[in-house]
Write a protein that holds these residues in place. Structure first.
Motif, PDB file in Angstrom:
ATOM      1  N   ARG A 174       0.759  -1.254   0.067  1.00  0.00           N
ATOM      2  CA  ARG A 174      -0.056  -0.061  -0.040  1.00  0.00           C
ATOM      3  C   ARG A 174       0.820   1.284  -0.149  1.00  0.00           C
ATOM      4  O   ARG A 174       1.517   1.619   1.062  1.00  0.00           O
ATOM      5  N   ILE A 175       0.840   1.884  -1.090  1.00  0.00           N
ATOM      6  CA  ILE A 175       1.898   2.723  -1.320  1.00  0.00           C
ATOM      7  C   ILE A 175       1.083   4.374  -1.528  1.00  0.00           C
ATOM      8  O   ILE A 175       0.324   4.485  -2.365  1.00  0.00           O
ATOM      9  N   ILE A 176       1.548   5.393  -0.623  1.00  0.00           N
ATOM     10  CA  ILE A 176       0.959   6.921  -0.747  1.00  0.00           C
ATOM     11  C   ILE A 176       1.847   7.490  -1.827  1.00  0.00           C
ATOM     12  O   ILE A 176       2.990   7.527  -1.701  1.00  0.00           O
ATOM     13  N   VAL A 177       1.091   8.248  -2.696  1.00  0.00           N
ATOM     14  CA  VAL A 177       1.623   8.528  -3.885  1.00  0.00           C
ATOM     15  C   VAL A 177       0.605   9.984  -4.029  1.00  0.00           C
ATOM     16  O   VAL A 177      -0.387   9.931  -4.016  1.00  0.00           O
ATOM     17  N   GLY A 178       1.483  11.169  -4.621  1.00  0.00           N
ATOM     18  CA  GLY A 178       0.504  12.187  -4.993  1.00  0.00           C
ATOM     19  C   GLY A 178      -0.046  12.160  -6.192  1.00  0.00           C
ATOM     20  O   GLY A 178       0.489  11.338  -7.107  1.00  0.00           O
ATOM     21  N   ALA A 179      -1.177  12.479  -6.401  1.00  0.00           N
ATOM     22  CA  ALA A 179      -2.153  12.232  -7.645  1.00  0.00           C
ATOM     23  C   ALA A 179      -1.549  13.037  -8.820  1.00  0.00           C
ATOM     24  O   ALA A 179      -1.055  14.186  -8.621  1.00  0.00           O
ATOM     25  N   GLY A 180      -1.614  12.540  -9.892  1.00  0.00           N
ATOM     26  CA  GLY A 180      -1.161  13.221 -11.094  1.00  0.00           C
ATOM     27  C   GLY A 180       0.655  13.547 -11.041  1.00  0.00           C
ATOM     28  O   GLY A 180       1.061  14.285 -11.997  1.00  0.00           O
ATOM     29  N   THR A 181       1.140  13.078 -10.252  1.00  0.00           N
ATOM     30  CA  THR A 181       2.580  13.059 -10.125  1.00  0.00           C
ATOM     31  C   THR A 181       3.484  12.028 -11.101  1.00  0.00           C
ATOM     32  O   THR A 181       2.943  11.007 -11.423  1.00  0.00           O
ATOM     33  N   GLU A 203      -1.347  -1.290  -4.415  1.00  0.00           N
ATOM     34  CA  GLU A 203      -2.439  -0.482  -4.017  1.00  0.00           C
ATOM     35  C   GLU A 203      -1.925   1.073  -3.906  1.00  0.00           C
ATOM     36  O   GLU A 203      -1.279   1.247  -2.957  1.00  0.00           O
ATOM     37  N   LEU A 204      -2.324   1.913  -4.581  1.00  0.00           N
ATOM     38  CA  LEU A 204      -1.937   3.192  -4.471  1.00  0.00           C
ATOM     39  C   LEU A 204      -2.949   4.028  -3.521  1.00  0.00           C
ATOM     40  O   LEU A 204      -4.131   3.851  -3.959  1.00  0.00           O
ATOM     41  N   GLN A 205      -2.290   4.688  -2.715  1.00  0.00           N
ATOM     42  CA  GLN A 205      -3.272   5.496  -1.738  1.00  0.00           C
ATOM     43  C   GLN A 205      -3.017   6.933  -1.998  1.00  0.00           C
ATOM     44  O   GLN A 205      -1.926   7.388  -2.321  1.00  0.00           O
ATOM     45  N   TYR A 206      -3.798   7.909  -1.863  1.00  0.00           N
ATOM     46  CA  TYR A 206      -4.012   9.272  -2.147  1.00  0.00           C
ATOM     47  C   TYR A 206      -4.278  10.147  -0.812  1.00  0.00           C
ATOM     48  O   TYR A 206      -5.479   9.911  -0.172  1.00  0.00           O
ATOM     49  N   TYR A 207      -3.874  11.246  -0.531  1.00  0.00           N
ATOM     50  CA  TYR A 207      -4.146  11.917   0.767  1.00  0.00           C
ATOM     51  C   TYR A 207      -3.973  13.523   0.294  1.00  0.00           C
ATOM     52  O   TYR A 207      -3.396  13.766  -0.592  1.00  0.00           O
ATOM     53  N   GLY A 220      -0.530   2.716  10.376  1.00  0.00           N
ATOM     54  CA  GLY A 220      -0.592   1.333   9.656  1.00  0.00           C
ATOM     55  C   GLY A 220      -1.495   1.093   8.579  1.00  0.00           C
ATOM     56  O   GLY A 220      -1.707  -0.023   8.021  1.00  0.00           O
ATOM     57  N   ARG A 221      -1.958   2.171   8.143  1.00  0.00           N
ATOM     58  CA  ARG A 221      -3.088   2.184   6.957  1.00  0.00           C
ATOM     59  C   ARG A 221      -2.327   2.097   5.551  1.00  0.00           C
ATOM     60  O   ARG A 221      -3.112   1.843   4.651  1.00  0.00           O
ATOM     61  N   ALA A 222      -1.138   2.533   5.655  1.00  0.00           N
ATOM     62  CA  ALA A 222      -0.240   2.484   4.477  1.00  0.00           C
ATOM     63  C   ALA A 222       1.027   1.761   4.895  1.00  0.00           C
ATOM     64  O   ALA A 222       1.652   1.840   5.983  1.00  0.00           O
ATOM     65  N   ASP A 223       1.843   1.268   3.877  1.00  0.00           N
ATOM     66  CA  ASP A 223       3.182   0.777   3.921  1.00  0.00           C
ATOM     67  C   ASP A 223       4.292   1.537   3.705  1.00  0.00           C
ATOM     68  O   ASP A 223       5.249   1.634   4.385  1.00  0.00           O
ATOM     69  N   VAL A 224       4.223   2.531   2.704  1.00  0.00           N
ATOM     70  CA  VAL A 224       5.149   3.189   1.849  1.00  0.00           C
ATOM     71  C   VAL A 224       4.773   4.542   1.629  1.00  0.00           C
ATOM     72  O   VAL A 224       3.473   4.578   1.198  1.00  0.00           O
ATOM     73  N   ILE A 225       5.705   5.551   1.654  1.00  0.00           N
ATOM     74  CA  ILE A 225       5.159   6.866   1.114  1.00  0.00           C
ATOM     75  C   ILE A 225       6.338   7.045   0.106  1.00  0.00           C
ATOM     76  O   ILE A 225       7.525   6.867   0.313  1.00  0.00           O
ATOM     77  N   VAL A 226       5.930   7.652  -1.226  1.00  0.00           N
ATOM     78  CA  VAL A 226       6.800   7.923  -2.139  1.00  0.00           C
ATOM     79  C   VAL A 226       6.719   9.575  -2.528  1.00  0.00           C
ATOM     80  O   VAL A 226       5.534   9.783  -2.754  1.00  0.00           O
ATOM     81  N   GLN A 227       7.820  10.043  -2.419  1.00  0.00           N
ATOM     82  CA  GLN A 227       7.849  11.507  -2.539  1.00  0.00           C
ATOM     83  C   GLN A 227       9.049  11.850  -3.206  1.00  0.00           C
ATOM     84  O   GLN A 227      10.111  11.090  -3.131  1.00  0.00           O
TER      85      GLN A 227
END
Length: 312
Positions: A174-181, A203-207, A220-227
């Motif tokens: 579950r990876i957090i990523v910016g939309a449109g990036t 699984e891409l997540q957006y905040y 624990g709702r996401a595993d990784v953040i990518v920035q």
């Protein structure tokens, strides 16, 4: 129009200073965000770089190297604790380039969207502000590379994830990523490769903002953040509860470089490339990156107008 842009840039600088002064005041101990910058490195004149400047080239201000920087946040460029002085890795590198050219440095803080017009209209000699080389930008600007363009994979400090280097390492996460990036575009391709190989999709997540993203990972709702890598390096040092487990080229599967940006055909690019290679050779370049915890972004050599990211 010029007056409007000047007013807009002024208010941008004032707003950014106000917003960043609080975070600067509580910055990670690992980073010096004081206006004095007592640890800033300086270097000697580079005669080869000076000789590469065209004889008829006119700097915006005689005797000065005037550069634009967008103070978007540490460690690349931000306002110091006085909410006025621009500090960071990009300003430090700019000071070293100015030293190499035998010039004094003049920093002009600008909004990111304003640098192309300001450069083409002659408000500054160059832009040193994390500008990536792209084929589209090369149609209007010249480039002298000085850092690798990287995104970072970061996880909780106690995460069992230890390394993410290729698509299979991210399968099912579950990876957090910016939309449109750009990083979203790359991770969508990674997920497609994983599925084609019989692995689980990513699984891409957006905040909505950085705080919500970090909270999601810590809870624990996401595993990784990518920035962008540099942003997360600073956050990791500040919060001390996330860690890097990998980096990703902004141009994956190709390399993507960050460069000093100058006017197309202006004649300054080769001199700046020569100056950067001088800094690499004498070790100043490596020490500047290490000072701001960005050694992973070091280039082996600077190039003028290398292949850039294609038009997508």
């Amino acid at each position: 129009m010029a007056n409007f842009l000047d007013i807009r840039s002024f208010f941008f600088a004032a707003l950014t200073a106000a917003l960043t002064s609080l975070s600067a005041a509580h910055a990670a101990d690992d980073f010096d965000l004081s206006p004095q910058q007592s640890g800033r490195l300086h270097t000697a004149r580079n005669d080869a770089a000076i000789a590469a400047i065209p004889k008829d080239f006119k700097f915006v201000t005689p005797g000065k190297f005037t550069i634009a920087v967008s103070p978007g946040g540490p460690p690349l460029a931000t306002y110091a604790t006085d909410a006025r002085t621009v500090v960071g890795a990009d300003p430090d590198y700019a000071y070293a380039i100015a030293d190499s050219l035998g010039l004094r440095l003049e920093i002009v803080p600008v909004a990111w969207i304003d640098w192309p017009l300001g450069l083409t209209s002659g408000k500054y000699d160059a832009v040193i502000s994390n500008v990536g080389v792209t084929e589209q930008r090369k149609e209007k600007f010249d480039f002298s590379t000085y850092r690798r363009g990287l995104h970072g994979f970061f996880v909780k400090a106690d995460s069992p994830i230890t390394s993410i280097r290729e698509p299979k390492d991210a399968a099912g996460l579950r990876i957090i990523v910016g939309a449109g990036t750009n990083q979203e575009r790359i991770l969508v391709k990674w997920s497609e490769e994983d599925v084609a190989a019989g692995l689980k999709p990513i699984e891409l997540q957006y905040y909505d903002d950085e705080a919500a993203s970090l909270l999601a990972m810590r809870s624990g709702r996401a595993d990784v953040i990518v920035q962008p890598h540099a942003q997360l390096v600073f956050i990791a040092a500040r919060d001390k509860n996330i860690k890097r487990v990998g980096t990703l080229s902004a141009g994956w599967p190709d390399r993507s470089d960050v460069a000093i940006t100058t006017r197309k055909g202006g004649g300054l690019a080769d001199a700046l490339t020569t100056a950067t290679n001088g800094l690499i050779k004498d070790g100043t370049y490596a020490r500047i990156l290490a000072h701001w915890h960005l050694s992973e972004e070091a280039l082996p050599a600077s190039e003028t107008n290398p292949p850039g990211l294609p038009k997508y």
